[in-house]
Design a protein around this motif. Structure first.
Motif, mmCIF file in Angstrom:
data_model
loop_
_atom_site.group_PDB
_atom_site.id
_atom_site.type_symbol
_atom_site.label_atom_id
_atom_site.label_comp_id
_atom_site.label_asym_id
_atom_site.label_seq_id
_atom_site.Cartn_x
_atom_site.Cartn_y
_atom_site.Cartn_z
ATOM 1 N N CYS A 1 0.815 -1.216 0.000
ATOM 2 C CA CYS A 1 0.000 0.000 0.000
ATOM 3 C C CYS A 1 0.847 1.264 0.000
ATOM 4 N N PHE B 1 -8.611 3.773 0.974
ATOM 5 C CA PHE B 1 -8.559 2.725 -0.035
ATOM 6 C C PHE B 1 -8.290 3.350 -1.392
ATOM 7 N N THR C 1 -5.925 -4.861 -3.379
ATOM 8 C CA THR C 1 -6.277 -3.439 -3.243
ATOM 9 C C THR C 1 -7.090 -3.303 -1.957
ATOM 10 N N ILE D 1 -8.523 -2.222 1.987
ATOM 11 C CA ILE D 1 -8.877 -1.070 2.804
ATOM 12 C C ILE D 1 -7.836 -0.987 3.918
#
Length: 330
Positions: A36, A63, A82, A84
């Motif tokens: 991330c 996100f 992908t 949160i």
């Protein structure tokens, strides 16, 4: 209470521009991980949109989405998921944490429902309670969200790993007899594991490995190497190289890390030699160094879904975690 009006009134989703504030939130989050980090996310060539989820003007989650077109979301090609990213609150009760996460997932799901016609997205293992999607299906009286795919990863607890009393640690006791045997045999080979970054070793080893296996890489190795070089300059990755008794490099393991959490990114042998135990020895000593020298408490051995990798990594113990790809279609 869980319905559209309640969720949308309590939570606001706001599109944001990606900057260092994104990375800072990720670094301090409940499920921080290198995938991330903005440098890693930018591996994706698809259009990316970034969002904050606000509750009482406070950011509780973030996100990003990969848009194939205005009404469709697609899965990543260079990234594993992908997810949160959830804020971390040290004094939050377990019940409050579960409720907040369910409501965050609900606000995310309603955003997808209200803005797209079709979507696929993959969470990490921290979004393992998928009831909000079932609740929305129930409320809408339609099967609009469903599980498309389940994958697995393996998380190892490295806390209190004292290398001076290694044989007494739960970490060592949870190793399989096969891995313990591999470590014993490899120690007789006088291997030495050094923490250093070698971009050429990374590229050459991966290219040779895929060639030996007659496989096509599922990511761009040279593009990945450029990002890893940038992350290395920012001290966000660690590479451990094994030397044999002739001082030749024979294998490596590569980890991305943020604070006390690390993720296994890549690893491999320079040559495929029958009975070679160097990679098991490398991973074992890498884990000791990660904890002792860098304060890593948990390590995610991402990539336990193919039979060979799953069998090898299972020997290091840890807890098996599932993560999900969700399919949405109106």
């Amino acid at each position: 209470m869980f319905d559209r009006d309640y969720i949308l009134k309590k939570y606001l989703i706001k599109e944001v521009k990606p900057n260092e504030e994104w990375n800072k939130f990720n670094d301090d989050s409940n499920n921080k991980n290198i995938f991330c980090d903005l440098d890693f996310i930018n591996l994706e060539s698809k259009k990316k949109n970034f969002f904050s989820i606000l509750k009482n003007k406070e950011c509780v989650a973030k996100f990003f989405l990969l848009t194939e077109d205005k009404m469709k979301l697609s899965l990543p090609e260079e990234l594993i998921f992908t997810p949160i990213i959830y804020r971390k609150i040290s004094n939050q009760t377990q019940s409050s944490s579960i409720t907040e996460k369910n409501e965050i997932l609900g606000s995310f799901a309603y955003y997808i429902l209200n803005n797209f016609k079709e979507a696929k997205f993959t969470f990490d293992y921290t979004s393992n309670d998928l009831r909000p999607f079932d609740w929305i299906n129930f409320i809408e009286d339609k099967q609009i969200f469903s599980i498309d795919r389940i994958k697995y990863t393996q998380v190892i607890n490295l806390k209190n790993l004292n290398s001076d009393e290694l044989l007494k640690t739960s970490f060592y006791k949870n190793l399989s007899s096969r891995i313990k045997q591999s470590i014993k045999y490899s120690e007789e080979e006088s291997y030495e594991v050094i923490q250093e970054y070698d971009e050429k070793l990374f590229i050459d080893t991966l290219e040779n490995t895929f060639s030996r296996q007659n496989l096509k890489p599922d990511f761009d190795i040279l593009k990945r190497a450029k990002i890893l070089n940038k992350l290395n300059q920012k001290s966000k990755i660690l590479m451990f190289v094994t030397y044999d008794k002739n001082k030749k490099k024979i294998c490596f393991s590569l980890f991305g890390f943020i604070k006390n959490n690390a993720i296994y990114l890549h690893g491999g042998r320079v040559k495929e030699v029958k009975g070679d135990n160097s990679l098991a020895h490398n991973l074992f000593n890498s884990m000791i160094s990660l904890n002792k020298n860098f304060g890593i408490e948990t390590i995610d051995l991402e990539g336990v879904n193919s039979p060979q990798r799953a069998f090898f990594k299972a020997g290091f113990g840890g807890e098996l975690k599932s993560y999900y790809t969700i399919k949405f279609k109106k």
